[in-house]
Design a protein around this motif. Structure first.
Motif, PDB file in Angstrom:
ATOM      1  N   GLU A 204       0.837  -1.213   0.000  1.00 24.98           N
ATOM      2  CA  GLU A 204       0.000   0.000   0.000  1.00 24.98           C
ATOM      3  C   GLU A 204       0.867   1.256   0.000  1.00 24.98           C
ATOM      4  O   GLU A 204       0.554   2.233  -0.683  1.00 24.98           O
ATOM      5  N   ALA A 205       1.948   1.225   0.762  1.00 26.24           N
ATOM      6  CA  ALA A 205       2.844   2.379   0.838  1.00 26.24           C
ATOM      7  C   ALA A 205       3.464   2.666  -0.519  1.00 26.24           C
ATOM      8  O   ALA A 205       3.520   3.821  -0.959  1.00 26.24           O
TER       9      ALA A 205
ATOM     10  N   GLN B 205       3.747   5.978  -5.513  1.00 20.97           N
ATOM     11  CA  GLN B 205       3.773   6.070  -6.966  1.00 20.97           C
ATOM     12  C   GLN B 205       2.692   6.992  -7.508  1.00 20.97           C
ATOM     13  O   GLN B 205       2.775   7.429  -8.644  1.00 20.97           O
ATOM     14  N   MET B 206       1.693   7.290  -6.711  1.00 27.25           N
ATOM     15  CA  MET B 206       0.607   8.172  -7.149  1.00 27.25           C
ATOM     16  C   MET B 206       1.022   9.625  -6.985  1.00 27.25           C
ATOM     17  O   MET B 206       1.841   9.962  -6.143  1.00 27.25           O
TER      18      MET B 206
ATOM     19  N   LEU C 245      12.703   5.773  -5.291  1.00 25.13           N
ATOM     20  CA  LEU C 245      12.711   5.797  -6.752  1.00 25.13           C
ATOM     21  C   LEU C 245      11.375   6.288  -7.305  1.00 25.13           C
ATOM     22  O   LEU C 245      11.338   7.035  -8.277  1.00 25.13           O
ATOM     23  N   ALA C 246      10.296   5.858  -6.669  1.00 24.93           N
ATOM     24  CA  ALA C 246       8.955   6.245  -7.133  1.00 24.93           C
ATOM     25  C   ALA C 246       8.636   7.699  -6.828  1.00 24.93           C
ATOM     26  O   ALA C 246       7.960   8.369  -7.589  1.00 24.93           O
TER      27      ALA C 246
END
Length: 90
Positions: free
Chosen positions: A53-54, A59-60, A87-88
């Motif tokens: 979930e994290a 990433q959103m 990275l995201a």
């Protein structure tokens, strides 16, 4: 317990820190406590209980500005998770 010299009210400066914090912990009471304290200090918070979930939230867009991450999440390599989240959402 925090030493008296650093405990107290945290004040947010809206022009210095955007204030979106992601709280990641597998214990509901810990998530609730951290999120409540951060909200009272003026931060926006989102909470999740798993590494998956994290990572999905990281990433959103908009990305969180900061992450409070439980170092011992169940069934999760937190060091790898942290690398993937960086990275995201650098």
């Amino acid at each position: 317990m925090m030493p008296p010299s650093i405990s107290g009210i945290v004040r947010k400066s809206s022009d210095k820190f955007p204030g979106r914090v992601l709280v990641v912990d597998d214990e509901a009471l810990v998530r609730w406590s951290l999120a409540t304290g951060l909200r009272e200090a003026g931060f926006e918070t989102e909470t999740v209980s798993t590494g998956a979930e994290a990572l999905a939230l990281a990433q959103m867009s908009p990305h969180p500005d900061a992450v409070v991450l439980d170092a011992r999440l169940h069934q999760c390599d937190t060091a790898s998770l942290l690398r993937e989240m960086r990275l995201a959402a650098p």
